[in-house]
Design a protein around this motif. Structure first.
Motif, PDB file in Angstrom:
ATOM      1  N   LEU A 295      -3.960  19.122 -17.129  1.00 48.44           N
ATOM      2  CA  LEU A 295      -3.990  18.195 -18.199  1.00 48.44           C
ATOM      3  C   LEU A 295      -2.726  18.299 -19.119  1.00 48.44           C
ATOM      4  O   LEU A 295      -2.338  17.155 -19.302  1.00 48.44           O
ATOM      5  N   ARG A 296      -2.183  19.359 -19.216  1.00 52.12           N
ATOM      6  CA  ARG A 296      -0.921  19.492 -20.385  1.00 52.12           C
ATOM      7  C   ARG A 296       0.087  18.452 -19.245  1.00 52.12           C
ATOM      8  O   ARG A 296       0.911  17.767 -20.182  1.00 52.12           O
ATOM      9  N   LEU A 297       0.334  18.751 -18.018  1.00 55.42           N
ATOM     10  CA  LEU A 297       1.435  18.210 -17.355  1.00 55.42           C
ATOM     11  C   LEU A 297       1.163  16.704 -17.191  1.00 55.42           C
ATOM     12  O   LEU A 297       2.022  15.842 -17.432  1.00 55.42           O
ATOM     13  N   ALA A 298       0.008  16.204 -17.239  1.00 51.45           N
ATOM     14  CA  ALA A 298      -0.330  14.920 -17.184  1.00 51.45           C
ATOM     15  C   ALA A 298      -0.070  14.238 -18.523  1.00 51.45           C
ATOM     16  O   ALA A 298       0.425  13.104 -18.491  1.00 51.45           O
ATOM     17  N   MET A 299      -0.339  14.887 -19.536  1.00 46.17           N
ATOM     18  CA  MET A 299      -0.214  14.181 -20.869  1.00 46.17           C
ATOM     19  C   MET A 299       1.580  14.112 -21.034  1.00 46.17           C
ATOM     20  O   MET A 299       1.836  13.286 -21.593  1.00 46.17           O
ATOM     21  N   GLY A 391       5.752  24.730 -21.865  1.00 41.00           N
ATOM     22  CA  GLY A 391       4.187  25.464 -21.957  1.00 41.00           C
ATOM     23  C   GLY A 391       3.602  25.379 -20.491  1.00 41.00           C
ATOM     24  O   GLY A 391       2.339  25.416 -20.284  1.00 41.00           O
ATOM     25  N   LEU A 392       4.494  25.117 -19.405  1.00 43.01           N
ATOM     26  CA  LEU A 392       4.095  25.126 -18.140  1.00 43.01           C
ATOM     27  C   LEU A 392       4.492  26.465 -17.158  1.00 43.01           C
ATOM     28  O   LEU A 392       5.216  27.025 -17.657  1.00 43.01           O
ATOM     29  N   LEU A 393       3.631  26.530 -16.256  1.00 39.73           N
ATOM     30  CA  LEU A 393       3.839  27.604 -15.083  1.00 39.73           C
ATOM     31  C   LEU A 393       3.628  28.984 -15.849  1.00 39.73           C
ATOM     32  O   LEU A 393       4.533  29.899 -15.889  1.00 39.73           O
TER      33      LEU A 393
END
Ligand code: AMP
Ligand code: ZN
Length: 462
Positions: A295-299, A391-393
């Protein structure tokens, strides 16, 4: 590194210079806690989390103070608590705990301070008394109202003509208002409503208006003037305009915050999200189907100032991307800090008014570099560190895959048995039987991956 941020106040991308480089101060308007947060509410939380991470990298983790308030006094809260037959405190505590869990699942760092409005009534009373004393507010029928004509620069942030402001504010023109634009700082409470001793000699207990809450909490935790104030674009007017009026007049200062940042709105499949259209979706519902990082990456795939169209296709694309990136990094630890050139490249892109789409494009490129670097895990560690800045991976591949398995509604043991049966069929060169089992699993969303050494692993397709 140079940080450039678009400032709603100047309508330009300005170079960012903190008032005090030893303490960068950021305030973001937080949720009104009466119901589950929806995916639109997640947008400012994620966007300003990226800003917080970037500021920490540039100025040092101990030199940033991020404050996001909790509005726990509001008429919507009173109504909902009454509907549910629970106390206001129970409702706000429960809703806040959902919000905290949802935002943690979206990979957001908790702010340094999460002040609650009800813990800052004293500060609100002090501000209100000051505004009345300086002629910027007045008492009428047990209300205290801000006197908009007493603030000549009112409207500077939203730059709207007066008649548009009046419509936008949807202020009910109460007969006791001196000017239709005047807004409430304090209002009387009935015995069944939450109430505190009123300021300015008003006898009936009362409660604050919404706007004064943020002026009080930002003052207490960041001071009279601070660096960055953020929120959704819908808050520019009237909420932020009113915050500025209150704080600048109470402190007789030239500015409340130097930079005002606003995220664009989120639409669901091209439409405004609303309960009546049936496209209202909470963070919690989405988290039941997707890992928070998806959801974070999509955002973050859309620049924060643009409207974002939230679609299943976009989520699916983010899920595939993360699947690939986790395959690339495996279980390595992240390399973080100034010494990681990949991280610097991502920081530079984010430093251009949080250009997350450009940063993500670059992560795709870095993933290719890391994938093809066979000799060492060095590149993988650097790639992971670069993604971490957004904030990914934040997990390892093993954790990522385990999460997918845990989410599966089919029984993992049954899958293992079918895989064993399929391996046996392949060994016996009964390819029709082996293909049949593969299809049977595919129907349950299980995708098999045959490895060189004859073992088979699986993951879920979406
Ligand atoms: P609220 O609880 O409605 O005051 O909203 C909390 C935060 O979420 C504010 O910063 C709003 O601007 C933001 N927000 C609410 N709805 C949306 C949306 N559909 N898209 C983007 N941001 C939103
Ligand atoms: Zn606010």
């Amino acid at each position: 590194m140079e940080l450039r941020l678009y400032n709603t106040l100047t309508r330009a991308k300005d170079n960012f210079r903190p008032l005090d480089p030893h303490l960068v101060r950021l305030y973001v308007c937080g949720p009104t806690v009466y119901d589950h947060a929806h995916i639109g509410n997640a947008r400012p939380v994620i966007v300003f989390d990226v800003l917080n991470r970037l500021l920490r990298r540039v100025y040092g983790p101990d030199h940033v103070r991020y404050v996001r308030n909790i509005t726990d006094v509001d008429d919507k809260i009173n109504t909902r608590a009454a509907e549910r037959g629970i106390s206001i405190r129970e409702l706000t505590e429960e809703t806040y705990s959902w919000f905290r869990d949802d935002t943690a699942a979206l990979g957001c760092l908790p702010p340094d301070v999460e002040p609650r409005a009800t813990d800052h009534i004293r500060e609100m009373q002090v501000l209100i008394e000051r505004l009345v004393a300086s002629g910027h507010a007045y008492v009428a029928e047990e209300h205290v109202l801000f006197n908009v004509p007493a603030m000549p620069e009112y409207g500077k942030l939203s730059r709207r003509p007066l008649d548009e402001m009046l419509n936008g504010a949807r202020v009910d023109v109460a007969p006791f208002k001196r000017d239709p634009m005047d807004f409430v700082l304090w209002k009387p409470s009935t015995p069944d409503q939450p109430g505190w001793p009123s300021p300015c000699g008003i006898e009936t207990p009362g409660r604050p208006g919404w706007h004064i809450e943020c002026s009080a909490m930002s003052w207490r935790h960041l001071g009279e003037t601070f660096d960055i104030h953020g929120g959704g674009i819908d808050l520019v007017f009237p909420h932020h305009e009113n915050e500025i009026a209150q704080s600048r007049c109470a402190f007789d200062s030239g500015s409340m915050a130097q930079v005002w940042m606003h995220n664009g709105f989120l639409l669901v499949e091209g439409e405004k999200m609303s309960k009546s259209l049936g496209n209202f979706v909470t963070i919690r519902e989405l988290l039941a189907d997707w890992p928070g990082e998806v959801l974070r990456l999509a955002m973050l795939s859309t620049h924060y100032r643009q409207p974002i169209n939230w679609t299943r296709q976009g989520i699916g694309f983010a899920a595939k991307t993360l699947d690939k990136w986790y395959r690339v990094i495996g279980d390595v630890d992240a390399e973080t800090g100034e010494g990681n050139p990949f991280e610097s490249e991502i920081a530079d892109r984010l430093g251009d008014d949080l250009n997350s789409p450009s940063a993500i494009t670059h992560l795709h490129h870095l993933a290719d570099v890391a994938e093809h670097e066979e000799a060492s895990s060095h590149m993988k560690r650097r790639f992971k560190g670069a993604a971490n800045l957004m904030g990914l991976l934040q997990e390892t591949e093993t954790e990522w895959r385990a999460r997918q398995r845990a989410a599966v509604s089919v029984d993992p043991e049954a899958i293992s048995e079918l895989i064993a049966a399929r391996n046996a069929a392949r060994k016996a060169r009964d390819f029709a039987a082996a293909d049949h089992i593969r299809e049977q699993l595919a129907a349950q969303g299980v995708v098999l991956m045959d490895n060189k050494d004859g073992t088979t692993s699986w993951e879920l397709s979406r």
